[in-house]
Design an enzyme around this catalytic site. Structure first.
Site, PDB file in Angstrom:
ATOM      1  CD  GLN A  61      -3.233   0.697   2.420  1.00  0.00           C
ATOM      2  OE1 GLN A  61      -2.584   1.336   3.131  1.00  0.00           O
ATOM      3  NE2 GLN A  61      -3.783  -0.075   1.965  1.00  0.00           N
TER       4      GLN A  61
ATOM      5  CB  CYS B  43      -5.045   7.309   5.157  1.00  0.00           C
ATOM      6  SG  CYS B  43      -4.098   7.251   7.031  1.00  0.00           S
TER       7      CYS B  43
ATOM      8  CE  LYS C  27      -8.800   0.601   3.356  1.00  0.00           C
ATOM      9  NZ  LYS C  27      -8.926   1.721   4.266  1.00  0.00           N
TER      10      LYS C  27
ATOM     11  CG  HIS D 210     -13.700   3.065   5.993  1.00  0.00           C
ATOM     12  ND1 HIS D 210     -12.213   2.946   6.707  1.00  0.00           N
ATOM     13  CD2 HIS D 210     -14.352   3.199   6.723  1.00  0.00           C
ATOM     14  CE1 HIS D 210     -12.049   3.283   7.568  1.00  0.00           C
ATOM     15  NE2 HIS D 210     -14.042   3.527   7.802  1.00  0.00           N
TER      16      HIS D 210
ATOM     17  CG  ASN E  98     -12.222  -1.060   4.936  1.00  0.00           C
ATOM     18  OD1 ASN E  98     -11.703   0.273   5.457  1.00  0.00           O
ATOM     19  ND2 ASN E  98     -12.035  -2.105   6.239  1.00  0.00           N
ATOM     20  N   GLY E  99     -14.460  -1.198   6.752  1.00  0.00           N
ATOM     21  CA  GLY E  99     -15.471  -0.164   8.038  1.00  0.00           C
ATOM     22  C   GLY E  99     -15.806  -0.805   8.734  1.00  0.00           C
ATOM     23  N   GLY E 100     -15.960  -0.802  10.444  1.00  0.00           N
ATOM     24  CA  GLY E 100     -16.962  -1.274  11.114  1.00  0.00           C
ATOM     25  C   GLY E 100     -17.011  -2.900  11.074  1.00  0.00           C
TER      26      GLY E 100
ATOM     27  N   GLY F 298      -9.927  -4.905   9.282  1.00  0.00           N
ATOM     28  CA  GLY F 298      -8.512  -3.735   9.764  1.00  0.00           C
ATOM     29  C   GLY F 298      -8.319  -4.530  10.951  1.00  0.00           C
ATOM     30  NE  ARG F 299     -10.939   0.583  13.517  1.00  0.00           N
ATOM     31  CZ  ARG F 299     -11.796   1.474  13.570  1.00  0.00           C
ATOM     32  NH1 ARG F 299     -12.372   1.542  14.950  1.00  0.00           N
ATOM     33  NH2 ARG F 299     -12.603   1.554  13.573  1.00  0.00           N
TER      34      ARG F 299
END
Length: 319
Positions: A53, A83, A122, A154, A194-196, A216-217
């Protein structure tokens, strides 16, 4: 995932899934071109498939960095336009580029002309006061016209004015339907959401609408969720049955890295969430925190920590 998904983290994650694609932390074009490439870009062959990335907005620099990444053996080059960090805004890359879709498209075209491997983008659904319907559609169509092979979205706005990078990970509301609409409008373009997304059950739900799901997280903070990825999403056996098996299989890699001068904590810091909510997890974390940071700490520290915790049963973690 800056400062998170380094090569040690990726080796750990690859131990749990052979099929999921791994992504590096975002690396700027300046670092790739002028920095210690072996340290920044080096990776183990077992990590494949793995994507590099990049962060940047200069077309020539991105083309050069992409070529360097291809020569290192990466399977994909991903341009980060999502980002919200202050560092990326000041450097004119990351989410602020959503205001410059023509520039992003030129960047994609330059990278596509320089390399043969896929180039992906992304992004967010928009930033600040942008209308997500127009902003995402404009960016997506511009980069696809320039040759982007896939879009990773995201499903949140990024508020570059008023919210911190940490707040931008949680406060802007998720809008998965916006990503679904993008996919419906571009049926021939791979779209990854992506996201949550916190579980494989949620991932399976999204796969009814899009082509892929990026964690991700959830993957970093609760890595045990990856133990059933191959079985649940790809219909293939898991590389290892339990988290204890995974960590024990990490020992040869850890010992090679220690012999090369790597500190144990640089590797074991990625194991903090390995046994979340499992009896003995706190003792496991404490032992690594107290002993893993000491000069000369070796793999015996990890072995002792593993002995303090029970194991997680994969059948209980698919949801």
């Amino acid at each position: 995932m800056m400062d998170w998904t380094d090569r040690h983290c990726r080796i750990f994650h690859r131990m749990m899934t052979r099929r999921a694609r791994l992504y590096t932390e975002m690396i700027t074009t300046g670092a790739v071109i002028h920095g210690d490439r072996s340290r920044l870009l080096g990776f183990d062959a077992s990590e494949h498939p793995v994507a590099l990335q990049l962060g940047g907005s200069d077309t020539r620099d991105l083309a050069m960095a992409a070529k360097i990444g291809e020569d290192f053996g990466y399977d994909e080059i991903n341009l980060n336009v999502g980002c919200p960090s202050d560092r990326v805004k000041e450097g004119r890359f990351g989410a602020c580029l959503m205001e410059e879709p023509a520039l992003v498209a030129s960047c994609v075209a330059a990278m596509k002309a320089a390399i043969a491997i896929p180039v992906t983008v992304k992004c967010r659904i928009g930033i600040d006061d942008q209308d997500p319907e127009a902003a995402l559609d404009t960016l997506a169509r511009a980069v696809v016209a320039s040759g982007a092979d896939a879009l990773i979205v995201h499903a949140r706005k990024a508020w570059l004015s008023g919210l911190s990078p940490k707040e931008n990970r949680d406060i802007p509301p998720l809008d998965y339907d916006r990503v679904y609409r993008l996919k419906a409008s571009m049926p021939n373009v791979p779209v990854i959401i992506n996201g949550g997304i916190a579980s494989l059950a949620e991932a399976r739900g999204h796969l009814a609408h899009v082509d892929g799901v990026m964690l991700g997280r959830a993957a970093y903070q609760e890595p045990w969720r990856l133990l059933t990825v191959d079985c649940e999403l790809f219909g293939e056996p898991a590389p290892f049955a339990t988290m204890k098996d995974v960590l024990e299989a990490m020992t040869p890699y850890i010992e090679r890295e220690l012999a090369a001068g790597t500190r144990l904590h640089s590797i074991t810091r990625h194991f903090v969430g390995a046994f979340h909510a499992v009896p003995g997890a706190r003792a496991f974390r404490r032992h690594l925190a107290e002993h893993g940071v000491r000069p000369g700490a070796g793999s015996e520290v990890l072995k002792a920590a593993i002995a303090l915790v029970e194991d997680r049963v994969p059948a209980l973690i698919a949801a």
